[in-house]
Scaffold this motif. Structure first.
Motif, mmCIF file in Angstrom:
data_model
loop_
_atom_site.group_PDB
_atom_site.id
_atom_site.type_symbol
_atom_site.label_atom_id
_atom_site.label_comp_id
_atom_site.label_asym_id
_atom_site.label_seq_id
_atom_site.Cartn_x
_atom_site.Cartn_y
_atom_site.Cartn_z
ATOM 1 N N ARG A 175 55.843 23.782 73.991
ATOM 2 C CA ARG A 175 56.423 23.130 75.345
ATOM 3 C C ARG A 175 56.155 24.913 76.087
ATOM 4 N N THR A 176 56.742 25.346 75.616
ATOM 5 C CA THR A 176 57.538 26.655 75.962
ATOM 6 C C THR A 176 56.470 28.253 76.465
ATOM 7 N N SER A 177 56.837 28.578 77.469
ATOM 8 C CA SER A 177 56.146 30.539 77.343
ATOM 9 C C SER A 177 56.921 31.546 76.638
ATOM 10 N N HIS A 178 56.053 31.753 76.363
ATOM 11 C CA HIS A 178 57.132 33.814 76.003
ATOM 12 C C HIS A 178 56.566 34.709 76.758
ATOM 13 N N SER A 179 56.743 36.251 76.084
ATOM 14 C CA SER A 179 56.237 37.536 76.664
ATOM 15 C C SER A 179 56.858 38.010 75.867
ATOM 16 N N VAL A 180 56.041 39.565 76.620
ATOM 17 C CA VAL A 180 56.483 39.921 75.170
ATOM 18 C C VAL A 180 56.935 41.289 76.056
ATOM 19 N N LYS A 181 57.674 42.245 75.892
ATOM 20 C CA LYS A 181 57.843 43.299 76.445
ATOM 21 C C LYS A 181 58.143 44.819 75.552
ATOM 22 N N ILE A 182 57.114 45.465 75.703
ATOM 23 C CA ILE A 182 57.488 46.650 74.347
ATOM 24 C C ILE A 182 58.086 47.811 75.076
ATOM 25 N N GLY A 183 59.482 48.804 74.462
ATOM 26 C CA GLY A 183 59.907 49.788 74.647
ATOM 27 C C GLY A 183 60.586 49.280 76.696
ATOM 28 N N VAL A 206 47.580 53.415 63.165
ATOM 29 C CA VAL A 206 47.608 54.045 65.102
ATOM 30 C C VAL A 206 46.053 53.288 65.821
ATOM 31 N N GLY A 207 46.033 52.450 66.720
ATOM 32 C CA GLY A 207 44.491 52.345 67.013
ATOM 33 C C GLY A 207 44.786 50.821 67.325
ATOM 34 N N THR A 208 45.711 50.115 66.563
ATOM 35 C CA THR A 208 45.032 48.777 66.080
ATOM 36 C C THR A 208 45.865 47.358 67.542
ATOM 37 N N THR A 209 45.449 46.566 67.281
ATOM 38 C CA THR A 209 45.619 46.003 68.236
ATOM 39 C C THR A 209 46.617 45.121 68.402
ATOM 40 N N VAL A 210 47.478 44.425 68.626
ATOM 41 C CA VAL A 210 48.244 43.770 68.448
ATOM 42 C C VAL A 210 47.800 42.779 68.604
ATOM 43 N N ARG A 211 47.792 41.589 68.782
ATOM 44 C CA ARG A 211 47.909 40.095 69.389
ATOM 45 C C ARG A 211 49.234 39.124 69.628
ATOM 46 N N TRP A 212 49.566 39.248 70.000
ATOM 47 C CA TRP A 212 50.565 38.040 70.240
ATOM 48 C C TRP A 212 50.246 36.746 70.654
ATOM 49 N N VAL A 213 50.432 35.478 70.084
ATOM 50 C CA VAL A 213 49.417 34.347 70.381
ATOM 51 C C VAL A 213 50.504 33.625 70.730
ATOM 52 N N ASN A 214 50.942 32.434 71.337
ATOM 53 C CA ASN A 214 51.688 31.226 72.193
ATOM 54 C C ASN A 214 51.137 29.760 70.810
ATOM 55 N N GLU A 262 48.061 30.338 74.520
ATOM 56 C CA GLU A 262 47.946 31.042 74.746
ATOM 57 C C GLU A 262 47.944 32.383 74.624
ATOM 58 N N HIS A 263 47.399 34.034 74.720
ATOM 59 C CA HIS A 263 47.434 34.747 73.534
ATOM 60 C C HIS A 263 48.389 36.424 74.746
ATOM 61 N N ILE A 264 48.662 36.993 74.390
ATOM 62 C CA ILE A 264 48.830 38.647 74.908
ATOM 63 C C ILE A 264 49.095 40.188 73.831
ATOM 64 N N GLU A 265 48.170 40.726 74.885
ATOM 65 C CA GLU A 265 47.212 42.379 73.387
ATOM 66 C C GLU A 265 48.383 43.270 73.807
ATOM 67 N N PHE A 266 47.902 43.793 72.741
ATOM 68 C CA PHE A 266 48.586 45.564 73.340
ATOM 69 C C PHE A 266 48.154 46.774 72.374
ATOM 70 N N THR A 267 47.708 47.293 72.179
ATOM 71 C CA THR A 267 47.115 48.268 71.639
ATOM 72 C C THR A 267 47.688 49.849 71.791
ATOM 73 N N PHE A 268 48.191 49.844 70.436
ATOM 74 C CA PHE A 268 49.418 51.411 69.932
ATOM 75 C C PHE A 268 48.172 52.430 69.658
ATOM 76 N N LEU A 269 48.275 53.433 69.971
ATOM 77 C CA LEU A 269 48.130 54.582 70.973
ATOM 78 C C LEU A 269 48.631 55.148 69.661
ATOM 79 N N PHE A 270 49.817 55.639 69.123
ATOM 80 C CA PHE A 270 50.931 56.626 69.293
ATOM 81 C C PHE A 270 51.684 55.950 68.104
ATOM 82 N N PRO A 271 52.109 57.629 66.657
ATOM 83 C CA PRO A 271 52.810 56.726 65.667
ATOM 84 C C PRO A 271 54.328 56.150 65.827
#
Length: 137
Positions: A84-92, A72-80, A104-113
């Motif tokens: 040549r292509t773009s990506h996204s992240v959709k969580i739940g 809990v509390g970890t930030t995950v960084r998705w790095v492309n 480029e990258h996308i970050e999300f911090t997970f606060l709940f188990p």
């Protein structure tokens, strides 16, 4: 102009309908090794040395690693690290992120188990680009 036999056209159409992983002859571990090499070329250090985050690379329509476990509390960084292509992240049920273009990258911090699947919005159906994060207490 020569026409291809109908059976050959049908086989080609079926092959294109398969998910990319089914068409690809490369092992996911080999693709992830390439992704790590790309990451190091771009950032000059291994992804494991990224400070304060857990890195997941996005490369050749895969998340590398596909599954992670973080506290809990970890930030995950998705790095492309694709070229040549773009990506996204959709969580739940959260809204889909903006697209991350190459390097480029996308970050999300997970606060709940708990466990949560995530997808690449534009590529989850056509390329089976799906991952999972398990958050522990």
């Amino acid at each position: 102009m020569k026409r291809l036999p109908t059976a050959l056209l049908t086989l080609a159409a079926l092959a294109m309908a398969l998910p990319a992983q089914a068409r690809s002859k490369k092992d996911p571990a080999e693709i992830c090794a390439e992704a790590e090499t790309r990451y190091q070329e771009i950032y000059g250090a291994p992804s494991s040395e990224a400070e304060g985050v857990t890195v997941v690379t996005m490369y050749k329509y895969q998340f590398c690693p596909r599954e992670i476990t973080v506290p809990v509390g970890t930030t995950v960084r998705w790095v492309n690290v694709d070229k040549r292509t773009s990506h996204s992240v959709k969580i739940g049920t959260d809204p889909e992120s903006d697209r991350a273009f190459p390097e480029e990258h996308i970050e999300f911090t997970f606060l709940f188990p708990g466990s949560q699947d995530y997808i690449c919005g534009p590529h989850w159906e056509s390329h089976d680009m799906i991952g999972m994060v398990t958050v522990t207490e």
